[in-house]
Structures are given as C-alpha cells and as structure tokens.
Design an enzyme around this catalytic site. Sequence first.
Site, short mmCIF file in Angstrom:
data_model
loop_
_atom_site.label_atom_id
_atom_site.label_comp_id
_atom_site.label_asym_id
_atom_site.label_seq_id
_atom_site.Cartn_x
_atom_site.Cartn_y
_atom_site.Cartn_z
N THR A 113 -52.91 -0.74 -51.02
CA THR A 113 -52.67 -0.80 -49.59
C THR A 113 -52.39 -2.03 -49.04
O THR A 113 -51.41 -2.45 -48.50
CB THR A 113 -53.32 0.15 -48.28
OG1 THR A 113 -53.58 1.48 -49.26
CG2 THR A 113 -53.32 -0.03 -47.61
N HIS B 62 -54.34 -37.89 -38.90
CA HIS B 62 -53.84 -37.31 -37.52
C HIS B 62 -51.93 -37.71 -37.75
O HIS B 62 -51.64 -38.93 -38.44
CB HIS B 62 -53.94 -38.86 -36.29
CG HIS B 62 -53.37 -38.61 -35.17
ND1 HIS B 62 -53.62 -38.05 -33.84
CD2 HIS B 62 -52.24 -39.65 -34.61
CE1 HIS B 62 -52.65 -38.70 -33.33
NE2 HIS B 62 -52.42 -39.70 -33.37
N LEU C 33 -51.96 -4.53 -33.07
CA LEU C 33 -51.54 -5.87 -32.39
C LEU C 33 -50.21 -6.36 -33.45
O LEU C 33 -49.07 -6.94 -33.23
CB LEU C 33 -52.75 -6.30 -32.74
CG LEU C 33 -53.63 -6.34 -31.29
CD1 LEU C 33 -54.86 -7.23 -31.23
CD2 LEU C 33 -53.16 -5.52 -29.90
N GLY D 79 -48.79 4.30 -58.61
CA GLY D 79 -47.57 4.13 -59.82
C GLY D 79 -47.33 2.53 -59.34
O GLY D 79 -46.31 1.97 -60.48
#
Length: 470
Positions: free
Chosen positions: A44, A449, A191, A39
């Site tokens: 998942t 950097h 975990l 629906g």
Amino acid sequence: MSEEKRYDLVIIGGGPGGYVAAIRAAQNGLSVACVEMRGRLGGTCLNVGCIPSKAMLQSSHLYEEAREHFDVHGIQTGDVKLDLKTMLGRKDKVVTDLTDGIEGLFRKNKVDYIIGTGRIIDNETVEVSPGGRKKKQTLSTDTILIATGSEVATIPNVEIDEQRIISSTGALELSKVPKSLIVIGGGYIGLELGSVWRRLGAEVTVVEFLDRITPGMDGEISKRMKVILEKQGIRFMMGTKVTEAKALKTKVNLTVEPAAGGDAQTLDAEVVLVSVGRKPYTDGLGLENVGIETDRGFITVDEHFQTSAPGVFAVGDVIPGPMLAHKAEHEGVVVADYLAGEPGHMNYDTVPGVVYTWPEVASIGKTEEQLKDAGVKYAVGKFPFSANARARTIGEKDGLVKIIAEKETDRILGVHIIGPDAGTMIHEALAAMELGGTAHEVAEMCHAHPTLNEAIMEAALAVNKHTINM
C-alpha cells in the site's frame, strides 16, 4: 521454478515489512521467496499510500507557492495554470520507478518473487493462488513471515465506490479537482490528502468524531496544527458523527449529527473521502490452520515477532503498534537478522511519526498527556520558528519545537515539532533519544547557523531555562 524447492523463508506480502525482510534475509544467506498478490511490490505504501501521496503533496505545494507566494520573492509568474493530468502522471512515474527498483533488488539478491495470494496450509507450507486459471503453487519452507499489511477501514452506511465516495486510493486518482471535498476523519491521511486538493482548488471540510484532530499527538501541537490548517482554508467540524452517505449523480449527501447526541443535518459535497483509519489484512491467510492467535484483529507476537504458531512470524500493520511503513521495515530487518542468528533492536519509544502537510508535523516519544497520566515529573522547553533565522529567510514562521525531558535526570522523553521540514528535523531527536541523551547534551552540541535545527538546540536550552534567542 521447481515446486520441490524448499526455502529457508517464505514471506507473504511484498510491502515495506515484507520486501525489506526478504532482501535482508537473502543478504544474510537465507533462501527466500516473497509472495505478493498485487502484482507490484511495495505494498500500500509505495503503490497507493505514502509515496504517491507525497508526490502529490510536493506538486500541489509547488503549485500553490507559484500562485500565492512567488511574488514576495520578486518572481513574477503570470497566470499559473494547473495541468492535473501531468501532475498525476509524474506521481505514477515516481511509483513505477520505485516498484521497478525493488524488483531489481530482488533479482540482485536472488529473492524469488511470486505473484499470487498466499495462504498458510501448515507451519511449513504456503499455497499460492495466482488467479485466473493458473495452477496453484505449493511452497515448502522452514519459516513463514506474514507481512500482509492493512486495508482501508470503513464506517456503517457509507459505501466506498471510488467515484463519489472514495478511499485514500481514489483520492490519488481523481481526474479533476472537485469543487467541494468532505474528509471523514482528522488523522494523518485525511489531512494530507485534504491539503492536496485544497491547494489545487477544492473547498475542503474535515468531519472528525473526536474533539481534536490527529488523536495520539501531543495536545498542544494538535491544537496549533488545526489553527494553521484553518488559516490555509480547511474547515473543521469537530465532535461530529457521520451516520449515512448517499452518492447521487453529481454530489454526495452526507448525514451528520453531534457525537454527543443532537439533531442531524445534511452536508453536500462533490466528493467524500473516507479516512477513518486502517485495519489489519488477514482475510484468507489460513491463520486458523496453524492456530495463530489474534487480538482485535491484530496478530499476537512475542519479542522476536513469532506468532503463537511455531515457525510463523509477523511484522507490520498486521501486528499491534503504529501503522507506519518505517516501523514495518525495521521490524522486517529485526526478524531477518534474528532468523540468521544476528542480534536485532526495535525500540517502539523512538518510532517517529510525521504528518506531511505544510508545515509538517513530527513527533517522537511521549506526549505531555501520556506523562501526566503516568505520573512522571517532567520539564518542557519550547522554541518558535518565528525566532529562528533560517525559518525567517525562507518565509516559514509558523510552528515550534517542543522538548519534554524527565525532571530529575533531564533525559529526553519526547520531542514534538510543527514547522518546515519537521519530518527531517525529528531525526536529530531520534539519535539523541536512542543514545539516552539529555536536553543539556543536545543544547551543548554546536549547531550550524543559520539552520532550522537550531530551533531544537534552543528548545533544549529552554528545558533548563537557558534560551538565548527567544
């Protein structure tokens, strides 16, 4: 909608593999219907997995930062309080916004979204049961794609009730922080969710059958990860088998024993999370009606993702391979392009895996253990984040980058990172490996950097013993 309408493609399952395939196929000019029983689109992953768990990981991380670490930056916050209801509400809103977005993409691309349970009748027919007293619907199609995903795996004598003994779904809906939480299983999901509730105040113990967490991960990275999580407060019981769980009124009695054999003992926790993996969801699909072959529950497919039944394809968690949303999505794209006569590309050697704890852990390609077993000669380069300027400035010194290259050719075979934003950083390695790049070539690229990605450059230099900032 007319029952006589015939589709080019009917997809059973609206998760990452299914909805991405539906949109791509429609964009390729095919007429598409997507059948989803939940629906809500997204499967998942979006509804009770990847997305809500990442929302909770982010919120719990910020909560812990405010409580434990803001002061070193000169930020005085006073008494930090948890509003779990608001945190859960934010998580739910993230999910709703994304699922609504997929429905919008279906409408935009003219994909018919059909709510119900799909079942294959024959190679050209899918029956949809909408539930309740609504009439079943029959869809005619030239091609069927199975993308039904997976469901929670269970263990004997441990019955999930989503109250005291919970799955990953229940772990995202707890209305209060448990005083104690035992996680059965030391994989990615356990975990991550264990980290969420540990940050929010629970005493967390992970019970793992094997002698290491995150099986399949590079051994060195796995060991470092366990040490870091232990420093954060998670307790581990390794080589331990769970034989029974009894849910009582206020706690769970968990019976465990050494995996190698020995005396049993009982552990008590307010909540127990069962996180021992997932299994392909194929119940009631009608595979037997078209003679689809399976192997240990997984649907067998060829290089084009076609099953043993002509005109029936499958992608995602129902077929062999890592159970990852992005793997399913890419397979869905490849199938949709193949059906439209377009070339597709799926390289399982460059599917990244990420654990969204903090620090994150990300891996791609081969581990040292796999290369040793295969007899491949290789060189390793490593660089710690403790020597990376950007990591120092943000106060994230734990972890390292590890690059494994073929000894003779210098071609990169695997990259493993434990550190801040590892899940983002791993994609530099993905690009290099997809293009057949070498450690020398990565080392020669000019990296900005200060950035975390300089650690990848330094690890690449170290493969050939040229590290400059170690």
